[in-house]
Write an enzyme that holds these catalytic residues in place. Sequence first.
Site, PDB file in Angstrom:
ATOM      1  N   GLY A 288     -17.619  14.714  39.232  1.00 37.76           N
ATOM      2  CA  GLY A 288     -16.774  15.637  38.489  1.00 37.76           C
ATOM      3  C   GLY A 288     -16.442  15.177  37.084  1.00 37.76           C
ATOM      4  O   GLY A 288     -17.263  14.593  36.376  1.00 37.76           O
TER       5      GLY A 288
ATOM      6  N   TYR B 208      -1.193  19.993  46.464  1.00 38.65           N
ATOM      7  CA  TYR B 208      -1.821  19.769  45.160  1.00 38.65           C
ATOM      8  C   TYR B 208      -0.890  20.179  44.028  1.00 38.65           C
ATOM      9  O   TYR B 208      -0.701  19.428  43.065  1.00 38.65           O
ATOM     10  CB  TYR B 208      -3.128  20.556  45.077  1.00 38.65           C
ATOM     11  CG  TYR B 208      -3.799  20.482  43.725  1.00 38.65           C
ATOM     12  CD1 TYR B 208      -4.472  19.333  43.325  1.00 38.65           C
ATOM     13  CD2 TYR B 208      -3.751  21.559  42.845  1.00 38.65           C
ATOM     14  CE1 TYR B 208      -5.081  19.252  42.081  1.00 38.65           C
ATOM     15  CE2 TYR B 208      -4.359  21.490  41.606  1.00 38.65           C
ATOM     16  CZ  TYR B 208      -5.024  20.340  41.228  1.00 38.65           C
ATOM     17  OH  TYR B 208      -5.622  20.270  39.987  1.00 38.65           O
TER      18      TYR B 208
END
Length: 242
Positions: free
Chosen positions: A18, A152
């Site tokens: 990523g 999150y």
Amino acid sequence: MAFDFTGKVIVITGGASGIGAATARATAASGARVAVLDVNDELGQAVADEHENITFYHADVADHDETTTAIAKIVDRTGRLDGLVCCAIVQPLIPVIDMTPDRLRRVLAINVEGVFWACKAAAPVMMRQQSGSIVLFVSGTAEMGKPNSSPYTASKGAVAGFAHTFAKEVQPYGVRVNMLRPGIIDTPQFRGSNPDADYTTLDKPEDVVGPAMFLLSDFATMTNSLLTREGSVPKSPAQVTV
């Protein structure tokens, strides 16, 4: 490359894939010695094998001792530390009513404690040098919310609060702490938590490299600041007909 990091040492947590991997490649190509910290040995070593300036270290950022030991080894081998980029996250899809203590603790341990431990290990080195840049990733979901992503979103709100306070603690020693909000990026974590998204329309990890490198560079003289990146111009702009 627009930035010259020759002689700099940069640590990137979650650097095996990523945004972390893209930043590792770009900073190494710009002259930095880059240390990638991750739990994925295969992907982490693969990134390191791409460039002679990248070294992989196995470390679970949720573990205080592993993170501290890895960064101590890096400093012992290089003699300095100029940049820290905290990219390690998990982003599971779990509704609040299905949350378990173990799941919640794991998300917060990686996303929040991982930032704490990496910053705690890096800060004394940078403070002694009286220089250094720390880049922490935050998210607009912490303000707007997102269904099934409560751990999150809570973690990103916590990181923002931490960044504001930590920046003021290290500012007198010449150390900068800034936040980067990358927008929606096509990463393995995003795909895992957004299985129905149209990935053809999303920006790539490489699109975040420029802002991250700016914050790492000496051009970014600010601290306790937020750099927001919410979108990009199309690769093939539409033609205007008059």
